[in-house]
Every structure is written in structure tokens, then in C-alpha cells.
Write a protein that holds these residues in place. Structure first.
Motif, PDB file in Angstrom:
ATOM      1  N   ASN B  41    -102.884 -28.693 -40.606  1.00 12.90           N
ATOM      2  CA  ASN B  41    -103.943 -29.078 -41.466  1.00 12.90           C
ATOM      3  C   ASN B  41    -105.009 -28.595 -40.959  1.00 12.90           C
ATOM      4  OD1 ASN B  41    -102.299 -30.914 -43.314  1.00 12.90           O
ATOM      5  ND2 ASN B  41    -102.250 -32.520 -41.567  1.00 12.90           N
ATOM      6  N   LYS B  45    -105.819 -22.807 -44.916  1.00 15.86           N
ATOM      7  CA  LYS B  45    -104.671 -22.426 -45.938  1.00 15.86           C
ATOM      8  C   LYS B  45    -105.328 -22.622 -47.379  1.00 15.86           C
ATOM      9  CE  LYS B  45    -101.456 -25.230 -45.340  1.00 15.86           C
ATOM     10  NZ  LYS B  45    -101.675 -26.222 -44.006  1.00 15.86           N
ATOM     11  N   THR B  46    -105.977 -23.941 -47.778  1.00 17.77           N
ATOM     12  CA  THR B  46    -106.461 -24.237 -48.866  1.00 17.77           C
ATOM     13  C   THR B  46    -107.858 -23.423 -48.961  1.00 17.77           C
ATOM     14  OG1 THR B  46    -105.549 -26.320 -48.598  1.00 17.77           O
ATOM     15  CG2 THR B  46    -107.313 -26.303 -50.333  1.00 17.77           C
ATOM     16  N   THR B  47    -108.540 -23.203 -48.364  1.00 17.29           N
ATOM     17  CA  THR B  47    -109.554 -22.160 -48.310  1.00 17.29           C
ATOM     18  C   THR B  47    -109.449 -20.998 -48.756  1.00 17.29           C
ATOM     19  OG1 THR B  47    -110.717 -23.462 -46.520  1.00 17.29           O
ATOM     20  CG2 THR B  47    -111.696 -21.541 -47.036  1.00 17.29           C
ATOM     21  N   MET B  49    -106.551 -20.040 -50.450  1.00 18.13           N
ATOM     22  CA  MET B  49    -105.995 -19.988 -51.595  1.00 18.13           C
ATOM     23  C   MET B  49    -107.099 -20.382 -52.594  1.00 18.13           C
ATOM     24  SD  MET B  49    -103.201 -22.489 -53.216  1.00 18.13           S
ATOM     25  CE  MET B  49    -101.674 -21.710 -52.651  1.00 18.13           C
ATOM     26  N   ARG B  50    -108.131 -20.912 -52.254  1.00 20.22           N
ATOM     27  CA  ARG B  50    -109.338 -21.064 -53.455  1.00 20.22           C
ATOM     28  C   ARG B  50    -109.804 -20.046 -53.609  1.00 20.22           C
ATOM     29  NH1 ARG B  50    -111.410 -26.107 -54.628  1.00 20.22           N
ATOM     30  NH2 ARG B  50    -113.539 -25.041 -54.264  1.00 20.22           N
ATOM     31  N   TYR B  83    -102.405 -22.259 -61.283  1.00 23.91           N
ATOM     32  CA  TYR B  83    -102.933 -22.849 -60.144  1.00 23.91           C
ATOM     33  C   TYR B  83    -102.616 -24.477 -60.206  1.00 23.91           C
ATOM     34  CZ  TYR B  83    -105.978 -24.876 -56.777  1.00 23.91           C
ATOM     35  OH  TYR B  83    -106.748 -25.562 -55.478  1.00 23.91           O
ATOM     36  N   SER B  85    -102.828 -27.634 -57.816  1.00 28.72           N
ATOM     37  CA  SER B  85    -103.768 -28.056 -56.707  1.00 28.72           C
ATOM     38  C   SER B  85    -102.860 -29.195 -55.912  1.00 28.72           C
ATOM     39  CB  SER B  85    -105.029 -28.582 -56.968  1.00 28.72           C
ATOM     40  OG  SER B  85    -104.928 -29.683 -57.389  1.00 28.72           O
ATOM     41  N   GLN B  86    -103.364 -29.490 -54.625  1.00 23.51           N
ATOM     42  CA  GLN B  86    -103.025 -30.326 -53.982  1.00 23.51           C
ATOM     43  C   GLN B  86    -102.889 -31.825 -54.677  1.00 23.51           C
ATOM     44  OE1 GLN B  86    -104.951 -30.925 -50.332  1.00 23.51           O
ATOM     45  NE2 GLN B  86    -103.815 -29.291 -49.211  1.00 23.51           N
ATOM     46  N   ASP B 162    -100.332 -25.224 -54.194  1.00 25.72           N
ATOM     47  CA  ASP B 162    -101.039 -25.636 -53.118  1.00 25.72           C
ATOM     48  C   ASP B 162    -100.258 -27.188 -52.616  1.00 25.72           C
ATOM     49  OD1 ASP B 162    -102.332 -26.317 -50.697  1.00 25.72           O
ATOM     50  OD2 ASP B 162    -104.565 -26.797 -51.899  1.00 25.72           O
ATOM     51  N   GLU B 163     -99.260 -26.901 -51.698  1.00 24.09           N
ATOM     52  CA  GLU B 163     -98.510 -28.124 -51.452  1.00 24.09           C
ATOM     53  C   GLU B 163     -97.811 -28.744 -52.449  1.00 24.09           C
ATOM     54  OE1 GLU B 163    -100.420 -30.562 -48.624  1.00 24.09           O
ATOM     55  OE2 GLU B 163    -101.172 -28.905 -47.376  1.00 24.09           O
ATOM     56  N   THR B 193     -98.029 -22.987 -50.434  1.00 22.02           N
ATOM     57  CA  THR B 193     -98.515 -23.619 -49.339  1.00 22.02           C
ATOM     58  C   THR B 193     -97.574 -24.774 -49.022  1.00 22.02           C
ATOM     59  OG1 THR B 193    -100.047 -25.197 -49.751  1.00 22.02           O
ATOM     60  CG2 THR B 193    -100.897 -22.717 -49.273  1.00 22.02           C
TER      61      THR B 193
END
Lengths: 349, 241
Positions: B41, B45-47, B49-50, B83, B85-86, B162-163, B193
Motif C-alpha cells: 500500500n 501503483k494506483t498513481t 495506473m492513473r 478502467y 477502479s478500486q 485496480d485491485e 494491480t
């Protein structure tokens, strides 16, 4: 949510119009009558007959009466001194004292005005009684109350409340709607699609435009049925203006939400604008009495224009030519706020 | 034969003030590949991917996705990607079918194509009978599967997940990965991810991010050999410690 959008504002409309009244009724009066003469009795009976006053109490002393003012139990104290009638009969004039609670200045002035009228009436009556009318030449004025002959305050306030309700829908709901999408994450899902910014903003504008116009229709209908609101002008003119007005405030609402991340931020900022718009607009107080700065600021206030237009069209029966300035100004505001909302909306952070 | 690269990242840096979220990332993803993007965490990763999705602009570096530069042609990129998202991000107050129609329309699918694909998709998900139900009444597992299906409805060349399996039960996770394999078989590149190391084993290639940098990149078996570990879990622990 949809029932809330429609029901709550209408409840406000029906209830608030009674609360937001500046009609002077039931002004509470305490009389401290030390004279206890026929003249003082006559005055008291005249007070009792007046629709403006509610005779609260007869106090024993001036001090006791003043205490009542201090405790907010009465608005006005009339003190009739010990020998008013005998003074009048002997010397041809006598005095009584009126004390008003001037925390609400306009109420104090109005009550004083009404009371002076009653005292004048009293004088005339005494003069007739005592046949003192040797010389009654005087200039009389006649008042004509145009557009609202019965001085019905509701006719003044109903359009104002309608305008405020439309503003709430236009500004609050749209702003909250977009920022809510940011909070729950659908905004991001949309930002990752190839949707055009202008399409997205139009998609956010149109539903609230329709809701707003529908709400106006509902409010007009209810006002007509319940309060017999006069609709003297052309409704088409009013709706054309309302359309442009909604665009202007929707643009403001969307702009606020593009700049905010949370619903709290939106609430704070929208409340700020709403309060400024409402208090400046002349909904409750006359714009002509405001300082020059406030009057100048009102040029930027779309609600000021709407307030004028809705009253002019409904009560005075104004046509399109009469509201050209307001229409043009509001259109100009809309032409700024809507593109501002589109440009400030960011798909990429 | 050289495989076609659908994502190329060169010297990607993303800073938020003084904080460096992505520190000089370099990697590429081949067409049709399932590319796992791992990391603790807050590893960035998310950054990253965004940025790949055009939701966030890189501070510096060159990022090509589906043949377009995300810095300057993000709208072209967005036409070609999906896409998920989480956060679950379909409209809860719309029905299953309305959600699908909304996103299909946004991606420019014609009514005819949408009806065909949408019905086919619902039958495959066993959701056809439920198509008029509000999405808010679906269970989390169904929501995730629906969100994935919506993300690939317009047949993008890459789908970013994303997850996607956070919080769902093992059976649903397995079903979800079957859907991912099927998409990959149809030529859709999958960029995913995850925190589940067993899922990392399902990927063709894996990167592991630590503190904004990529510390490992390779197939799961290569990584296990490189770190002398029995499982991806051990590889991850060796790196993230």
C-alpha cells in the motif's frame, strides 16, 4: 430524493410566505393611564378598535410599563400623565408620551406613525365634540395603492420566495450532485471515458433546468390556488427569463463543484453565495435603501434581476420590453458562468 | 517475432509537492499480456495506473498507451482503454442495463451493437433476468463482475484493473480470473494491480513496486528464481521488507 426536491420547497413556499411578512399587525401596547379620564378612555377604546394594536395591559405606573418593554413583553408604552384631560380643557393643549422599543427600527417607526394617526383622530373627535371647529381649512392627501390595492404583503413575498427556491435548486442541487459523484467515484469512471467536457456539463445542466422550470410551475399553481397570487403578465416572458436565470445559477453551481472535493465544501461555498445573493437581491428589503456599493454589487447578482422580473411580470404585468435590461444582464452572466464551468472541469488532475 | 508493445513507459516521474510517488519508472507491456502490478500500500501503483489511464498528468517522462502519448493525446488513449477502479464506480441508482447502456453510449457504441453485445454479456454473466435490478441491490461479487464487463464492453485494446478482487470470496475471485483470461484470449491486454500473491502467479509478467520504484520485473518463475523463493509471496516479502 426526487420527492424531497419537489415537496420541501413547496412547503417552504406555503409556510414561509406567512412568516416573511412585514405587515404590522398585533403590535403589543401597554398603556399606563394615570389620568383615568373620559379622554384617556376614548384613546384606549380607539386603540382597541385598531387592527394594528393589541392592547396588552393597563399598567399602574410608568415604571411598571417600562419594565415590560425591557422584558420584551410589549413593543410600545403609552404613558398618559395625571392631568392630561384637565390640562387640555384649561390650556387647550396637553401631552402624552409614546415609548417604542426601537431595536426593530422600522417597526418602531411604523407603530409611532400608526399611533400618531390615532391621536390625530382623537383630537378631531374632541374638537367636533367641543365645537371648536372654527377653522377647518386643510389640505387633504389621498393615497392610491397601485398594483396591490389591498397592500397584501403576500403578493410581494410569494414571487421572492419562488425566486429563492429556484436559486436553491439551480445552485445547491447541481453543485452537490457533481461533487457527490466525485465522492462515490463515478466521476473518475467518467473521466476515464472519452466523453467531451461540454457534453458532460450539458448532461448535468439539462435535468436541473427541467426540474427548476417544473418547480416554478408548481409554485405558481399553488400560489394561485392557495393565496390567489395575481398573474398579470405574460407567463411566457417569465419562463423565458427563468430559463436564462437557471442557466446562470446552474453555471455557478457547477463551477463551485468543479472547485470542490467534498459536499461540505460545496455547502459552505454555496451558502455563502446564496446568502449574499438573497440579502442583496431586495427579497426582504428595498434595494433603493442600500448603500451605493451594495447597489453596484447587485449588477453582478443574478437573483437581483430575477427578483425584479418576477415581481414586475406577475404583479405589474410587465412585458418583454420592460425587462430587457434584466434579461440582457442575466444572459451575460449565464454566458460567463456556463463556459466557466466547462473550462474549469478537469478530466485530468 | 517481436510482439507489439501496447504500453511503453520511459523515465516516468510523478511528484506531489516534495513527495515522489513514481520515481523513474521504465517498463513496457505487450499486446494480449496479463501484466501484474504489485506493491505494498502506498508504493505508487494506483498513481502509476492513473497516469496510464490519462486521469493524472505525469511530472516528466514519456508514456505511450495504445499508440498515443498520454500527456498530449489522453482523449485518444481513453477511447482505447477500459478502467475499473478500486472503488466500485457504476451508478448505484441505475439498473444493470441502464449502467451498461450509459457507458456504451459514452464510448460511442451504436444502439444495435450495444443491444447485441449487452445481451450476450448478460447471458454469460447469468444476469439477464436481473437486468432491471438496481445495481445497489447486487452483491459485491456481482458488482465487480458487472463492472469488469462494462469496462470491456467497448472492446478496448487494454483494460486497467485496480485491485479488482478486493473483498470478494475465493470462488468469485476464481470466476473473475476466468473472465480476465477470456478477455486476454480475445486480444485485450490486461493491466492489473493486486495484493493477492496467488493472483500474481496467474499473470504472464509481474512488476513489484517498492517506494515508488520498480524493484523487480519478470515472469513469476523468473522472479522466484531470481530471489530464490518458493512462491510469489516470498518474493514479495523479500522485496518489501
Amino acid at each position: 430524493m426526487l420527492p424531497l426536491i419537489f415537496v420541501l420547497p413547496l412547503v417552504q413556499l406555503i409556510v414561509l410566505v406567512n412568516a416573511a411578512t412585514m405587515d404590522m399587525k398585533n403590535i403589543s401596547v401597554t398603556v399606563a393611564d394615570k389620568d383615568l379620564s373620559s379622554t384617556s378612555r376614548l384613546l384606549i377604546s380607539k386603540l382597541e378598535a385598531s387592527p394594528f394594536f393589541k392592547l396588552e395591559d393597563l399598567a399602574l405606573s410608568k415604571e411598571e410599563a417600562i419594565e415590560r418593554i425591557q422584558d420584551n413583553k410589549t413593543d410600545v408604552v403609552i404613558f398618559i400623565p395625571h392631568n392630561m384631560e384637565s390640562d387640555f380643557n384649561r390650556e387647550g393643549n396637553a401631552k402624552l408620551q409614546i415609548i417604542t422599543d426601537a431595536i426593530d427600527a422600522s417597526k418602531a417607526q411604523l407603530s409611532f406613525g400608526y399611533l400618531s394617526n390615532i391621536v390625530r383622530g382623537l383630537n378631531l373627535e374632541i374638537s367636533i365634540e367641543q365645537q371648536l371647529l372654527t377653522d377647518v381649512k386643510q389640505i387633504k392627501s389621498e393615497a392610491l395603492y397601485w398594483f396591490n390595492p389591498n397592500l397584501n404583503y403576500k403578493y410581494y413575498m410569494l414571487p421572492a420566495i419562488m425566486a429563492i427556491l429556484l436559486t436553491i435548486i439551480g445552485m445547491f442541487l447541481t453543485a452537490l450532485n457533481l461533487v457527490r459523484e466525485k465522492e462515490i467515484g463515478t466521476a473518475e469512471q467518467i473521466n476515464v471515458t472519452p466523453i467531451k467536457k461540454s457534453h458532460f456539463i450539458i448532461g448535468k445542466l439539462v435535468p436541473f433546468l427541467i426540474i427548476g422550470l417544473f418547480e416554478l410551475t408548481l409554485a405558481l399553481t399553488l400560489s394561485k390556488i392557495i393565496y390567489d397570487l395575481p398573474i398579470n403578465g405574460n407567463l411566457l416572458v417569465l419562463y423565458a427569463f427563468a430559463f436564462v436565470y437557471l442557466l446562470a445559477v446552474l453555471g455557478i453551481g457547477l463551477f463551485i463543484s468543479t472547485q470542490s472535493q467534498t459536499q461540505q465544501q460545496v455547502m459552505m461555498i454555496s451558502f455563502f453565495f446564496l446568502l449574499v445573493f438573497v440579502l442583496l437581491s431586495g427579497a426582504f428589503t428595498s434595494v433603493d435603501n442600500m448603500p451605493v456599493l451594495a447597489q453596484e454589487l447587485n449588477r453582478l447578482n443574478p437573483l437581483y434581476y430575477f427578483m425584479n422580473v418576477i415581481r414586475m411580470v406577475l404583479i405589474k404585468g410587465a412585458g418583454f420590453r420592460d425587462i430587457m435590461v434584466e434579461f440582457g444582464s442575466t444572459l451575460l452572466i449565464a454566458c460567463i458562468t456556463v463556459p466557466l464551468a466547462v473550462f474549469s472541469y478537469r478530466k485530468t488532475s | 517475432m517481436e510482439k507489439k508493445k501496447v504500453i511503453t513507459v520511459e523515465n516516468l516521474v510523478k511528484k506531489f509537492g516534495n513527495f515522489t510517488a513514481n520515481d523513474n519508472l521504465n517498463f513496457h507491456v505487450d499486446q494480449g499480456e496479463i501484466f501484474g502490478f504489485l506493491g505494498a500500500n502506498g508504493a505508487g501503483k494506483t498513481t502509476a495506473m492513473r497516469i496510464l489511464c490519462g486521469l493524472s498528468a505525469p511530472t516528466s517522462g514519456k508514456v505511450d498507451v495504445a499508440g498515443f502519448d498520454v500527456s498530449h493525446q489522453s482523449e485518444e488513449v481513453k477511447k482505447r482503454i477500459g478502467y475499473m477502479s478500486q472503488k466500485f464506480s457504476l451508478f448505484e441508482d441505475l439498473s444493470v442495463w441502464e449502467n451498461m447502456r450509459f457507458f456504451a453510449t459514452v464510448y460511442g457504441l451504436s444502439a444495435k451493437v450495444f443491444k447485441e453485445r449487452g445481451e450476450q454479456l448478460l447471458h454469460k454473466l447469468n444476469l439477464f433476468e436481473e437486468r432491471k435490478r438496481l445495481v445497489s441491490t447486487l452483491s459485491l461479487g456481482w458488482k465487480q463482475k458487472l463492472a469488469f464487463s462494462v469496462a470491456i464492453l467497448h472492446q478496448p485494446s487494454i483494460v486497467f484493473l485496480d485491485e479488482p478482487t478486493g473483498g470478494v470470496d475465493p470462488i468469485t475471485r476464481r470466476q473473475f480470473w476466468e473472465m480476465i483470461y477470456e478477455a486476454a484470449d480475445n486480444g485485450i491486454t490486461v493491466f492489473v494491480t493486486t495484493h493477492y500473491m496467488d493472483e500474481a502467479e496467474y499473470c504472464d509478467r509481474v512488476t513489484i513496486m517498492v517506494d515508488g520504484r520498480i524493484d523487480a520485473l519478470g515472469t513469476p518463475s523468473e522472479l522466484k528464481k531470481q530471489f530464490n523463493a518458493a512462491s510469489m509471496n516470498d518474493v514479495f516479502l523479500a522485496l518489501a521488507r
